[in-house]
Design a protein around this motif. Structure first.
Motif, PDB file in Angstrom:
ATOM      1  N   THR A 243       0.782  -1.189  -0.027  1.00  0.00           N
ATOM      2  CA  THR A 243       0.141   0.070   0.066  1.00  0.00           C
ATOM      3  C   THR A 243       0.620   1.311  -0.158  1.00  0.00           C
ATOM      4  O   THR A 243       0.253   2.345   0.181  1.00  0.00           O
ATOM      5  CB  THR A 243      -0.995   0.119   1.322  1.00  0.00           C
ATOM      6  N   TYR A 244       2.146   1.262  -0.368  1.00  0.00           N
ATOM      7  CA  TYR A 244       3.030   2.442   0.125  1.00  0.00           C
ATOM      8  C   TYR A 244       3.413   3.081  -1.193  1.00  0.00           C
ATOM      9  O   TYR A 244       4.107   4.227  -1.217  1.00  0.00           O
ATOM     10  CB  TYR A 244       4.252   2.039   0.905  1.00  0.00           C
ATOM     11  N   PRO A 247       0.609   7.703  -2.862  1.00  0.00           N
ATOM     12  CA  PRO A 247      -0.040   8.650  -1.987  1.00  0.00           C
ATOM     13  C   PRO A 247      -1.500   8.214  -1.931  1.00  0.00           C
ATOM     14  O   PRO A 247      -1.999   8.204  -3.046  1.00  0.00           O
ATOM     15  CB  PRO A 247      -0.148  10.103  -2.101  1.00  0.00           C
ATOM     16  N   PRO A 250      -3.228   3.457   0.935  1.00  0.00           N
ATOM     17  CA  PRO A 250      -3.672   2.833   2.169  1.00  0.00           C
ATOM     18  C   PRO A 250      -4.995   2.783   2.606  1.00  0.00           C
ATOM     19  O   PRO A 250      -5.809   1.899   2.643  1.00  0.00           O
ATOM     20  CB  PRO A 250      -2.822   3.268   3.287  1.00  0.00           C
ATOM     21  N   TYR A 270       5.946   2.086   9.803  1.00  0.00           N
ATOM     22  CA  TYR A 270       5.813   2.865   8.640  1.00  0.00           C
ATOM     23  C   TYR A 270       6.964   2.502   7.787  1.00  0.00           C
ATOM     24  O   TYR A 270       8.137   2.199   8.167  1.00  0.00           O
ATOM     25  CB  TYR A 270       5.532   4.312   8.751  1.00  0.00           C
ATOM     26  N   PRO A 281       2.384  11.907   1.627  1.00  0.00           N
ATOM     27  CA  PRO A 281       3.226  11.602   3.055  1.00  0.00           C
ATOM     28  C   PRO A 281       4.478  10.696   2.773  1.00  0.00           C
ATOM     29  O   PRO A 281       4.560   9.836   2.299  1.00  0.00           O
ATOM     30  CB  PRO A 281       2.093  10.619   3.686  1.00  0.00           C
ATOM     31  N   ARG A 284       4.534   6.060   5.233  1.00  0.00           N
ATOM     32  CA  ARG A 284       3.350   5.459   4.783  1.00  0.00           C
ATOM     33  C   ARG A 284       3.160   4.007   5.231  1.00  0.00           C
ATOM     34  O   ARG A 284       4.085   3.427   5.620  1.00  0.00           O
ATOM     35  CB  ARG A 284       3.424   5.321   3.237  1.00  0.00           C
ATOM     36  N   LYS A 285       1.933   3.537   5.463  1.00  0.00           N
ATOM     37  CA  LYS A 285       1.767   2.256   5.809  1.00  0.00           C
ATOM     38  C   LYS A 285       2.019   1.270   4.517  1.00  0.00           C
ATOM     39  O   LYS A 285       1.621   1.568   3.503  1.00  0.00           O
ATOM     40  CB  LYS A 285       0.026   2.135   6.210  1.00  0.00           C
TER      41      LYS A 285
END
Length: 293
Positions: A243-244, A247, A250, A270, A281, A284-285
């Protein structure tokens, strides 16, 4: 001892030592080359009270140690010297992972070992999906070097390795040579079926066994899921989704799976994408696990 055998053995040892030393140098060069991105990440992490609170430990680590994808104490390189590697009859380098050859360079393997560390936010298995179910079908979407497919060999009844990048194909063929339950598919997993693409609905239409899918395709994860609408209606499907890459992924991917009746969880921590052109960001998750009760 035969002089030629003695020389070959020692030359091989020196080559392995060189590769391991090269891993250390590469990581040092990585930190220097990504300093500007690291600085931007720190600035972003301190830009708001919420960021300062949420990313306090990660930002402190980056300040002290410099650029890294994994800003945590466990992400050390001491394991590099324990990497088992060799060269085959074609002089191609490989590493030994779970007693199986994987044709990947030691530098890339060191990154994989960080990703799959038990504490890593990028670790695929864990939490609600701690292992590959015995007798299940495992699908490695975006296989690259195929490390997850290798780890599935002892438990899965069938393994599909999906990788379009031609630079990986010859290495994957060597890695899985002789493995009769492995099928390598040199196509993109996608939302359409044609000469270059295949959908998971088409690939897994006849499968009745439990299915586990690892999905890591450089930001195209949602497109792959759009080609799995029928598959996601089944009860015996679990997914491990990166998921990273982009942006908002997630939140988007979690909502998509939950709307289709899946339970979800993110891994802890993260990942700090330190690639050129990355935008906020900056932390990130990394991975979403999805399953049905």
């Amino acid at each position: 001892m035969n002089i030629k055998r003695f020389a070959r053995r020692h030359i091989k040892g020196l080559r392995i030592l060189y590769w391991k030393y090269y891993v250390i140098l590469s990581w040092r060069n990585f930190r220097r080359s990504r300093k500007d991105i690291c600085d931007r990440t720190i600035e972003w992490g301190e830009s708001t009270p919420q960021n300062r609170k949420e990313y306090k430990n990660e930002i402190a680590y980056l300040k002290k140690h410099g650029a890294t994808h994994f800003p945590y104490k466990w992400a050390k390189l001491g394991f590099v010297w324990r990497i088992k590697m060799g060269f085959d009859e074609d002089d191609s380098p490989y590493v030994v992972h779970q007693n199986h050859r994987i044709y990947v360079l030691p530098y890339a393997y060191s990154q994989l070992m960080l990703e799959q560390n038990v504490n890593s936010p990028h670790r695929y298995l864990g939490g609600a999906i701690p292992e590959i179910e015995q007798g299940s079908v495992f699908v490695d979407v975006g296989a690259a070097e195929g490390i997850m497919a290798v780890e599935s060999l002892k438990r899965a009844s069938k393994v599909y390795v999906i990788e379009r990048d031609p630079s990986w194909l010859s290495r994957l063929n060597k890695t899985f040579s002789g493995e009769k339950n492995v099928t390598i598919i040199n196509k993109y997993a996608s939302c359409k079926d044609d000469e270059e693409n295949i959908t998971l609905d088409t690939l897994l239409d006849k499968v009745t066994e439990p299915i586990l899918i690892k999905l890591d395709v450089e930001g195209m994860e949602l497109e792959v899921l759009l080609g799995a609408e029928n598959l996601l209606k089944k009860e015996n499907v679990k997914l491990l989704i990166a998921t990273y890459h982009k942006p908002g992924d997630p939140e988007t991917l979690q909502a998509y799976m939950e709307e289709r009746g899946f339970c979800t969880e993110f891994t802890d921590g993260y990942i700090a994408p330190m690639w050129p052109g990355v935008t906020a960001p900056y932390l990130r998750k990394a991975l979403l696990r999805a399953w049905k009760e």
